[in-house]
Write an enzyme that holds these catalytic residues in place. Structure first.
Site, PDB file in Angstrom:
ATOM      1  N   ASP A  81       0.731  -1.167   0.085  1.00 49.97           N
ATOM      2  CA  ASP A  81      -0.063  -0.008   0.053  1.00 49.97           C
ATOM      3  C   ASP A  81       0.907   1.187   0.073  1.00 49.97           C
ATOM      4  O   ASP A  81       2.045   1.224  -0.611  1.00 49.97           O
ATOM      5  CB  ASP A  81      -0.994  -0.013   1.400  1.00 49.97           C
ATOM      6  CG  ASP A  81      -2.333   0.576   0.727  1.00 49.97           C
ATOM      7  OD1 ASP A  81      -2.301   1.896   0.560  1.00 49.97           O
ATOM      8  OD2 ASP A  81      -3.319   0.107   0.876  1.00 49.97           O
ATOM      9  N   HIS A 136       2.075   1.749  -3.086  1.00 47.64           N
ATOM     10  CA  HIS A 136       1.267   2.786  -3.862  1.00 47.64           C
ATOM     11  C   HIS A 136       1.721   4.113  -3.930  1.00 47.64           C
ATOM     12  O   HIS A 136       0.860   5.191  -3.821  1.00 47.64           O
ATOM     13  CB  HIS A 136      -0.161   2.665  -3.048  1.00 47.64           C
ATOM     14  CG  HIS A 136      -0.764   1.437  -3.255  1.00 47.64           C
ATOM     15  ND1 HIS A 136      -2.067   1.073  -2.888  1.00 47.64           N
ATOM     16  CD2 HIS A 136      -0.424   0.134  -3.953  1.00 47.64           C
ATOM     17  CE1 HIS A 136      -2.386   0.032  -3.209  1.00 47.64           C
ATOM     18  NE2 HIS A 136      -1.557  -0.556  -3.719  1.00 47.64           N
TER      19      HIS A 136
END
Length: 398
Positions: A217, A240
């Site tokens: 993430d 991310h």
């Protein structure tokens, strides 16, 4: 000038805190409290912490080289003097997610002048949990523990430690002030859901510097109420990217301001540098934000403002975001985009972004479908210096 002051403050804090800890420090070795390798040492490390925290001089809790298991635990302050938690071995979480009843595995709470250090690591054993509660389907891991929480910690440093395979976030800082993460290493697989590297919320003067983060993430995520944040020298990927938000999901969110993301490298990430807010959101704001000297290597969305962020299709995208974004600069960002849309600035139709600057942008795309593009929605950015792609090649106003 602000950055120079911030770096000088970090250096001074490190010198003062290290000097305080090293001056006639009393060592509390967990082995003296019954800790042995390859067994659960929760009780032993809790007793060692309690004694060290109550000691009138500087103290150090030492977890020596070996493999240990630790259950859910909170290292609670305030302590009488500066204190260090020194990890030389490996600390492993209970594997079974059903063991945890709360949102944390290990927490440091209400402590002033704390050092967390060592060449060891924390292993969250997240492989046992990532498929739970729909994680594999929608990326949302409900009721899974954060590996390491710092709650209301002040004037402190976390350095040289590593966190592996968290069940949810690796590190979470809430309500902290003057807290620095230096030379921290974070690792989890690219497909591990909701495993943000370092999440910062409602905290002031937080620094993440010289760190390596590879996760499933955001490498670093900055939540509401965060002010005077420095992210510098971070190598991110996979993951991310480095994100502000998501913002606007909850009532009474506090403003985000004074964020500096400088001299970071992002490689094989789904996003580069990003601001994200929910549509149909509660009111909020993000302002005084700088992304500068960023190297991009094969990143899907290198520069992105997304005010329609809705990853699980649980919102009303037709209702515009009520989070106001202003005074944002993207400067000297260069490298390669994995997709044609290298720059995407999608702002709210009810609160268009203001004073967004694009300066010296060079993002190359070598795909067969043509050169890189730049999309602007409800924003008229301030343009300066070299621009590749040309700014706002796709423009929309709702």
């Amino acid at each position: 000038m602000g950055l120079e002051v911030n770096v000088a403050t970090i250096s001074l804090l490190l010198i003062l805190l290290t000097t305080a800890i090293n001056a006639q420090t009393r060592v509390f070795d967990v082995r003296n409290y019954g800790a042995k390798p390859n067994i659960d040492i929760t009780e032993a490390v809790a007793r060692a912490w309690k004694d060290a925290c109550a000691y009138p001089g500087s103290s150090k809790v030492v977890v020596p080289e070996a493999m240990y298991r630790v259950g859910n635990i909170t290292f609670l302050g305030p302590c009488k003097s500066p204190i260090e938690f020194n990890v030389l071995g490996s600390i492993h979480s209970p594997g079974d997610p059903n063991y945890f009843k709360g949102d944390r595995w290990i927490a440091f709470q209400s402590i002033d002048y704390l050092i967390v250090s060592g060449t060891g690591y924390f292993d969250g054993e997240g492989e046992t949990a990532w498929s739970r509660n729909g994680c594999s389907k929608n990326g949302y891991c409900a009721h899974l523990p954060i590996s390491i929480r710092f709650d209301y910690v002040t004037n402190s440093i976390v350095r040289d430690i590593s966190s592996y395979n968290s069940k949810q976030f690796h590190i979470h800082a809430l309500g902290c002030q003057n807290l620095t993460f230096d030379h921290v290493t974070i690792k989890a697989p690219q497909n591990s859901p909701n495993t943000d590297g370092i999440h910062i919320g409602r905290s002031t003067k937080i620094n993440v510097i010289n760190s390596q983060i590879s996760t499933g993430d955001d490498c670093v995520s900055i939540g509401d109420g965060s002010r005077d944040i420095l992210i510098q020298g971070v190598n991110c990927g996979p993951g991310h990217g480095i994100s502000i938000g998501s913002l606007g999901m909850y009532q009474n969110e506090q403003p985000v301001s004074g964020v500096r993301v400088i001299s970071c490298n992002l490689t094989n990430t789904s996003n580069g540098v990003r601001i994200k807010t929910w549509p149909d959101s509660y009111p909020g704001s993000a302002s005084d934000i700088l992304f500068e000297n960023i190297i991009i290597n094969n990143v899907d969305a290198p520069i992105i403002v997304d005010q329609g962020y809705c990853p699980w299709n649980v919102c009303k995208p037709e209702i515009p975001s009520k989070v106001k974004i202003s005074n944002v600069s993207f400067k000297n960002i260069r490298g390669t985009s994995a997709r044609k849309s290298a720059v995407v600035l999608v702002c709210s139709s009810s609160l268009p972004c203001e004073n967004v600057e694009l300066r010296d942008i060079d993002l190359r795309y070598n795909g067969k479908d043509g050169p890189a593009t730049s999309r602007c929605v409800n924003v008229n950015p301030i343009i300066g210096g070299y621009q590749n792609p040309p700014p706002c090649t796709i423009r929309t106003v709702f």
